[in-house]
Each structure stands twice: as structure tokens, then as C-alpha cells.
Design a protein around this motif. Sequence first.
Motif, mmCIF file in Angstrom:
data_model
loop_
_atom_site.group_PDB
_atom_site.id
_atom_site.type_symbol
_atom_site.label_atom_id
_atom_site.label_comp_id
_atom_site.label_asym_id
_atom_site.label_seq_id
_atom_site.Cartn_x
_atom_site.Cartn_y
_atom_site.Cartn_z
ATOM 1 N N PRO A 51 11.125 31.533 70.860
ATOM 2 C CA PRO A 51 12.020 30.661 70.091
ATOM 3 C C PRO A 51 13.467 31.157 70.026
ATOM 4 O O PRO A 51 14.400 30.355 70.150
ATOM 5 C CB PRO A 51 11.390 30.638 68.691
ATOM 6 C CG PRO A 51 9.949 30.936 68.930
ATOM 7 C CD PRO A 51 9.937 31.914 70.077
ATOM 8 N N ILE A 52 13.665 32.458 69.887
ATOM 9 C CA ILE A 52 15.035 32.968 69.775
ATOM 10 C C ILE A 52 15.770 32.884 71.119
ATOM 11 O O ILE A 52 16.954 32.565 71.171
ATOM 12 C CB ILE A 52 15.096 34.389 69.182
ATOM 13 C CG1 ILE A 52 16.545 34.747 68.834
ATOM 14 C CG2 ILE A 52 14.510 35.406 70.099
ATOM 15 C CD1 ILE A 52 16.698 35.990 68.006
ATOM 16 N N PHE B 68 16.617 29.283 71.585
ATOM 17 C CA PHE B 68 17.745 28.987 70.702
ATOM 18 C C PHE B 68 19.053 29.426 71.349
ATOM 19 O O PHE B 68 20.031 28.672 71.392
ATOM 20 C CB PHE B 68 17.550 29.700 69.352
ATOM 21 C CG PHE B 68 18.700 29.545 68.400
ATOM 22 C CD1 PHE B 68 18.796 28.433 67.583
ATOM 23 C CD2 PHE B 68 19.690 30.516 68.314
ATOM 24 C CE1 PHE B 68 19.854 28.291 66.696
ATOM 25 C CE2 PHE B 68 20.755 30.383 67.444
ATOM 26 C CZ PHE B 68 20.836 29.263 66.622
ATOM 27 N N ALA C 14 14.743 25.506 68.497
ATOM 28 C CA ALA C 14 14.065 26.625 67.844
ATOM 29 C C ALA C 14 12.914 26.127 66.969
ATOM 30 O O ALA C 14 11.842 26.751 66.929
ATOM 31 C CB ALA C 14 15.048 27.443 67.020
#
Length: 184
Positions: free
Chosen positions: A9-10, A13, A29
Motif C-alpha cells: 500500500p505505501i 501510494f 492506498a
Amino acid sequence: MKLLLDFFPIVLFFVAFKIWGIYVATAAAIVATIAQIAWLRYSQGKVEPMQWLSLGIIVVFGGATILAHDETFIKWKPTVLYWLMGGALAAGLLFFRKNLLKSLMGAQLVLPDAAWRTLNWSWVTFFAVMGVLNLWVAFNFDTDTWVNFKLFGGMGLMAVFVVAQALYLGRYMKDAKEAGAGEP
């Protein structure tokens, strides 16, 4: 594979921010974290409480960012997560007399209680400092700098901290090996 899944997710993002901006990155994200949790539930049959907490925080703070069209909310998200994790570790010791790190990792590591306390309090301190540092970067620099810090600075500081923890724990690993060597 787990490490890749944890940082998915990071990283998504970061990439989405660089291409489309903060609001698309925030939505990405949220979707990535939901997908991560769904995959963990499907593949392992369970999801750890901290992962559920992380999902809740990204949905709440990310959702507020998108709905209010205000990036302030997403900038608070890492700090809230850090402080909740550190607060849980501190509350475990102070109010429940339970070392949550020992509960989580006790099967993999044999350490004296004093070492577990030191380990616990060092993580509490690390999370507190990371929360403050995130806010300082978020509100004293532009969003691009904050996003870079979130990925590279946050992960870099975490890596340095984990190495320091490993060095600290190394002295106890030698004692455990020596104690085991004397047994038939």
C-alpha cells in the motif's frame, strides 16, 4: 513475500502520488490496504489486530482526505497509527502488566524479562518519535517532501531501528546458544 505485501500500500501510494497526486494516491492506498487484508484473510484465514487497525485508520483518514479534499487528514494517518501502536505497547505494560511484544514474539525469542521490558519501551519510544517526526515533516515541508519522507525516511529509520534492536538482542542470543550447548 510477506514483506512485499506489507509495503504494497505505501509503495502504491508513493507511485500514484508521483503520477496523479495526493487524492488518487490516497484512494489507491485505501484500495490496496483493503486488497491486502482480503488477501491475508483468504490465504491465511486470519488477519492480525494491528492490520485491522491499520485498515480502519487508512479508511477513516484517507476517506476524510478525499471527502473534504484536504490532505491534512492523510498526513495525520501515520502519526495516529504510530501513536496507537506505541500506546498499545505502553498500556499493556502500565495497566495490564502484560508485555505485548513478549506475547507476540515469545515463542521465537527466549529473553529475560528485563530485556523484554527494554525492547518494549524502545518500541514505544520509537513510535512516539516517529509520530512527532511525521508531523514535523508533514507541516513544515511541502507534500512531495512528506511523501518522500513517508516512504524512504520512514522505512529507512525503521530499518536502522530494527538493526539496532537486532544488535541489542544479539547479546542474549549468544547466552541462549551457550546455555543450550551444555545440555545433552
